[in-house]
Design an enzyme around this catalytic site. Structure first.
Site, PDB file in Angstrom:
ATOM      1  N   GLU A 160      10.638  15.729  15.448  1.00 27.14           N
ATOM      2  CA  GLU A 160      10.972  15.555  14.034  1.00 27.14           C
ATOM      3  C   GLU A 160      10.264  16.648  13.231  1.00 27.14           C
ATOM      4  O   GLU A 160       9.047  16.808  13.317  1.00 27.14           O
ATOM      5  CB  GLU A 160      10.513  14.172  13.556  1.00 27.14           C
ATOM      6  CG  GLU A 160      10.881  13.916  12.110  1.00 27.14           C
ATOM      7  CD  GLU A 160      10.606  12.479  11.675  1.00 27.14           C
ATOM      8  OE1 GLU A 160       9.442  12.055  11.724  1.00 27.14           O
ATOM      9  OE2 GLU A 160      11.574  11.794  11.278  1.00 27.14           O
ATOM     10  N   GLU A 198       9.450   1.600  11.153  1.00 26.19           N
ATOM     11  CA  GLU A 198      10.533   2.560  10.960  1.00 26.19           C
ATOM     12  C   GLU A 198       9.882   3.937  10.970  1.00 26.19           C
ATOM     13  O   GLU A 198       9.195   4.314  10.034  1.00 26.19           O
ATOM     14  CB  GLU A 198      11.242   2.261   9.635  1.00 26.19           C
ATOM     15  CG  GLU A 198      12.629   2.823   9.595  1.00 26.19           C
ATOM     16  CD  GLU A 198      12.632   4.248   9.118  1.00 26.19           C
ATOM     17  OE1 GLU A 198      12.425   5.149   9.973  1.00 26.19           O
ATOM     18  OE2 GLU A 198      12.829   4.476   7.919  1.00 26.19           O
ATOM     19  N   CYS A 204      13.832  10.091   6.975  1.00 31.08           N
ATOM     20  CA  CYS A 204      13.733   9.528   8.329  1.00 31.08           C
ATOM     21  C   CYS A 204      15.050   9.686   9.065  1.00 31.08           C
ATOM     22  O   CYS A 204      15.077   9.985  10.249  1.00 31.08           O
ATOM     23  CB  CYS A 204      13.333   8.070   8.258  1.00 31.08           C
ATOM     24  SG  CYS A 204      14.268   7.118   7.058  1.00 31.08           S
ATOM     25  N   LYS A 254       0.877  -1.169   0.000  1.00 38.83           N
ATOM     26  CA  LYS A 254       0.000   0.000   0.000  1.00 38.83           C
ATOM     27  C   LYS A 254       0.916   1.221   0.000  1.00 38.83           C
ATOM     28  O   LYS A 254       1.414   1.648   1.035  1.00 38.83           O
ATOM     29  CB  LYS A 254      -0.883  -0.019   1.255  1.00 38.83           C
ATOM     30  CG  LYS A 254      -2.223   0.697   1.112  1.00 38.83           C
ATOM     31  CD  LYS A 254      -2.126   2.164   0.782  1.00 38.83           C
ATOM     32  CE  LYS A 254      -1.834   3.016   2.007  1.00 38.83           C
ATOM     33  NZ  LYS A 254      -1.611   4.450   1.625  1.00 38.83           N
TER      34      LYS A 254
HETATM   35  P1  NAI Z   1       1.778   8.713   7.647  1.00 36.67           P
HETATM   36  O1  NAI Z   1       2.353   7.878   8.719  1.00 36.67           O
HETATM   37  O2  NAI Z   1       0.351   9.167   7.801  1.00 36.67           O
HETATM   38  O3  NAI Z   1       1.843   7.918   6.231  1.00 36.67           O
HETATM   39  C1  NAI Z   1       2.678   6.826   5.944  1.00 36.67           C
HETATM   40  C2  NAI Z   1       1.870   5.701   5.304  1.00 36.67           C
HETATM   41  O4  NAI Z   1       0.920   5.216   6.253  1.00 36.67           O
HETATM   42  C3  NAI Z   1       1.050   6.128   4.082  1.00 36.67           C
HETATM   43  O5  NAI Z   1       1.052   5.074   3.126  1.00 36.67           O
HETATM   44  C4  NAI Z   1      -0.341   6.304   4.653  1.00 36.67           C
HETATM   45  O6  NAI Z   1      -1.361   6.134   3.700  1.00 36.67           O
HETATM   46  C5  NAI Z   1      -0.380   5.175   5.671  1.00 36.67           C
HETATM   47  N1  NAI Z   1      -1.383   5.344   6.726  1.00 36.67           N
HETATM   48  C6  NAI Z   1      -1.871   6.509   7.254  1.00 36.67           C
HETATM   49  N2  NAI Z   1      -2.814   6.254   8.179  1.00 36.67           N
HETATM   50  C7  NAI Z   1      -2.935   4.906   8.254  1.00 36.67           C
HETATM   51  C8  NAI Z   1      -3.743   4.026   9.033  1.00 36.67           C
HETATM   52  N3  NAI Z   1      -4.633   4.480   9.908  1.00 36.67           N
HETATM   53  N4  NAI Z   1      -3.584   2.692   8.855  1.00 36.67           N
HETATM   54  C9  NAI Z   1      -2.693   2.203   7.982  1.00 36.67           C
HETATM   55  N5  NAI Z   1      -1.915   2.988   7.208  1.00 36.67           N
HETATM   56  C10 NAI Z   1      -2.026   4.320   7.340  1.00 36.67           C
HETATM   57  O7  NAI Z   1       2.723   9.946   7.433  1.00 36.67           O
HETATM   58  P2  NAI Z   1       2.347  11.380   6.813  1.00 36.67           P
HETATM   59  O8  NAI Z   1       1.043  11.830   7.373  1.00 36.67           O
HETATM   60  O9  NAI Z   1       2.443  11.297   5.356  1.00 36.67           O
HETATM   61  O10 NAI Z   1       3.537  12.287   7.397  1.00 36.67           O
HETATM   62  C11 NAI Z   1       3.441  12.852   8.697  1.00 36.67           C
HETATM   63  C12 NAI Z   1       4.761  12.837   9.404  1.00 36.67           C
HETATM   64  O11 NAI Z   1       5.217  11.507   9.569  1.00 36.67           O
HETATM   65  C13 NAI Z   1       5.911  13.526   8.685  1.00 36.67           C
HETATM   66  O12 NAI Z   1       5.908  14.901   8.927  1.00 36.67           O
HETATM   67  C14 NAI Z   1       7.101  12.839   9.299  1.00 36.67           C
HETATM   68  O13 NAI Z   1       7.422  13.425  10.536  1.00 36.67           O
HETATM   69  C15 NAI Z   1       6.623  11.433   9.534  1.00 36.67           C
HETATM   70  N6  NAI Z   1       7.048  10.533   8.440  1.00 36.67           N
HETATM   71  C16 NAI Z   1       8.133   9.738   8.617  1.00 36.67           C
HETATM   72  C17 NAI Z   1       8.604   8.953   7.589  1.00 36.67           C
HETATM   73  C18 NAI Z   1       9.808   8.094   7.734  1.00 36.67           C
HETATM   74  O14 NAI Z   1      10.541   7.913   6.777  1.00 36.67           O
HETATM   75  N7  NAI Z   1      10.027   7.489   8.885  1.00 36.67           N
HETATM   76  C19 NAI Z   1       7.971   8.965   6.268  1.00 36.67           C
HETATM   77  C20 NAI Z   1       6.791   9.793   6.192  1.00 36.67           C
HETATM   78  C21 NAI Z   1       6.375  10.541   7.248  1.00 36.67           C
END
Ligand code: NAI
Ligand code: MG
Length: 484
Positions: free
Chosen positions: A386, A255, A289, A180
């Site tokens: 972050e 992660e 990250c 996904k």
């Molecule tokens: P997010 O955690 O919402 O999105 C990451 C993935 O999780 C996407 O594919 C999203 O569709 C999915 N997702 C979201 N809600 C979900 C749920 N309830 N159940 C299952 N999957 C779900 O991250 P977002 O909102 O794009 O970014 C917010 C913050 O997260 C960023 O500002 C950053 O601080 C952090 N982040 C960290 C990352 C890393 O590489 N560790 C990557 C992206 C975001």
């Protein structure tokens, strides 16, 4: 431009080796972060599509994919890597447009994806069990077997790299994957699935269902047919994933990012450190990250390091991805809002330098000026949370003990680096720093594909990348035979 590079319809899901319309027939908008324009539509997959994908994965395990030998699995992955290389320019343009990253950085992601496929292609037939001395009359051995269906929920910041490390390792060990991708950037995930198909990956071994997190993502997390979940993204969603996986009692790899420090000591080679100090903060507009968002500098070289970092910051150019400058836009208006919020919270801090927008930076793009804050107290929110934007804080310290306390003084623990000529200090800190990767006199944001990677604390748990990932994506079985 980049949409012309697509050879498939991005409004479809890839399930059971075929392009299919999402069951609910809905789509989501596809937006270009460099100018904010709408450029197309992607599928809005729902629970029904996840269901189909999991069934297809189960059928693949019971069929051709499940029967395929490890060397043949490896060949399919290696061929996929070859196809990634052959499509490199196209994939880089697609990613630059979709994520907003400068072309050179998108190309680095393409090369990483190809390397993952080579690495895991070569590793597929090298994961083996062992024999264990036991009671008289017994022969005992272990088998490394796939979990079954693995779920992969990935973010938008490095789609190709994260597909490589997560899906690559899962397929190498014989799992069937349901991916996904993030709603903000799913094009290279779809492209990858099609290249894997062309390379001979049997139908159902990899399925891609784009969609929203709380729809397709949540459905994948709670699906009873999924045997392992690997997630990269925010801490908040990481908690939901772990709680969801607990319902079905399946393992998760999380992660979740970090607040990674680089420690610069008085005896460091400052000029060698400089490019790493800055690049690890602004690469991918800081949406990394393992971004080095904290630079800890010993008092004796503090003024010098700050001045040199500031000079580099002032020379940074910000603009559209396809202009291939130092820094592109952020992924979305929402992410820009988050980062702007941090900049507002930093209004009380000393700004050492800012990067510059190029004149052509379109008005609708999600641009933020790279900002270097100086003299920041370690407990300031900009030094604790972050930010996920091109923002770094420079924090002074007196001695090694204080540096260590500051470095370990956040809720995260992903990556750290030490710049010092003192070998004993390097060894001490490598042990004491709370991080899944420690770099000595270098900083590899994310590091090479060969290097195990993951965090502790709010950065998550489990290890991906390198050979280590193969243990996480497989299940160990002990067989005890009594033969007298
Ligand atoms: P997010 O955690 O919402 O999105 C990451 C993935 O999780 C996407 O594919 C999203 O569709 C999915 N997702 C979201 N809600 C979900 C749920 N309830 N159940 C299952 N999957 C779900 O991250 P977002 O909102 O794009 O970014 C917010 C913050 O997260 C960023 O500002 C950053 O601080 C952090 N982040 C960290 C990352 C890393 O590489 N560790 C990557 C992206 C975001
Ligand atoms: Mg989100």
């Amino acid at each position: 431009m980049a949409l012309e590079d697509l050879w498939f319809n991005p409004a479809l899901c890839f399930i059971n080796g075929a392009w299919v319309t999402p069951e609910a027939g809905q789509t989501l908008g596809l937006s270009n972060p460099s100018d904010g324009s709408d450029i197309g539509e992607i599928a809005r997959g729902t629970a029904a599509d996840i269901d189909r994908a999991v069934l297809a994965a189960e059928a693949a395990l019971a069929g051709e994919w499940g029967r395929m030998s490890a060397p043949e699995r490896g060949r399919v992955l290696s061929r996929t890597g070859q196809l990634v290389l052959e499509h490199a320019d196209r994939l880089a343009r697609i990613e630059a447009m979709d994520v907003g990253k400068p072309l050179k950085q998108a190309m680095a992601d393409v090369m990483a994806l190809a390397r993952y496929m080579e690495f895991y292609g070569g590793a597929a037939d090298k994961l083996h069990g062992s024999t264990i001395p036991y009671l008289d009359g017994y022969t005992v051995y272990t088998l490394r077997q796939p979990h079954g269906v693995t779920g992969h929920i990935i973010p938008w910041n490095y789609p190709m790299q994260i597909i490589g490390r997560s899906v690559g390792a899962a397929l190498a060990t014989g799992n069937a994957a349901v991916l996904k991708p993030a709603e903000q950037a799913c094009l290279t995930a779809l492209a990858f699935a099609d290249l894997a198909r062309q390379a001979g990956l049997p139908a159902g071994a990899l399925n891609v269902v784009p969609g929203l997190g709380n729809e397709a993502g949540a459905a994948l997390t709670s699906h009873p047919g999924v045997n392992h979940i690997s997630f990269t993204g925010s801490v908040g969603v990481g908690r939901l994933i772990q709680a969801g996986a607990a319902q079905n009692v399946v393992p998760v790899t999380l992660e979740l990012g970090g607040k990674s420090p680089q420690l610069v000591f008085d005896d460091a080679d400052i000029d060698a450190a400089l490019p790493f100090l800055v690049n690890a903060g602004i690469q991918n507009a800081g949406q990394t990250c393992s971004a080095a968002s904290r630079i800890l500098v010993q008092r004796g070289v503090y003024d010098q390091v700050l001045a040199k970092m500031a000079a580099r910051y002032s020379a940074l150019r910000v603009g559209p991805a396809l202009q291939d400058l130092d820094v592109g836009p952020l992924i979305s208006a929402r992410q820009k809002q988050v980062v702007d919020g941090f900049l507002t919270r930093g209004a009380d801090l000393e700004v050492a330098a800012r990067g510059q927008f190029v004149a052509e930076a379109p008005i609708g793009g999600h641009y933020v000026a790279p900002t270097l804050f100086a003299g920041v107290s370690p407990d300031h929110s900009l030094a604790q949370e972050e930010i996920f934007g091109p923002v770094q804080v420079v924090i002074p310290f007196e001695d090694e003990a204080e540096a260590l306390a500051i470095a370990n003084g956040t809720a995260y623990g992903l990556v750290a680096s030490v710049w010092s000529a003192d070998g004993a200090r390097q060894m001490r800190l490598a042990r004491q720093l709370r991080a899944g990767q420690v770099f000595l006199n270098n900083y590899g944001a994310g590091g090479g594909v060969e290097l195990p990677f993951g965090g502790s604390g709010l950065s998550g748990h489990g290890r991906e990348k390198g050979f280590e990932a193969l243990y996480g994506f497989s299940s160990l079985k002990t067989v005890a035979a009594f033969h007298g």
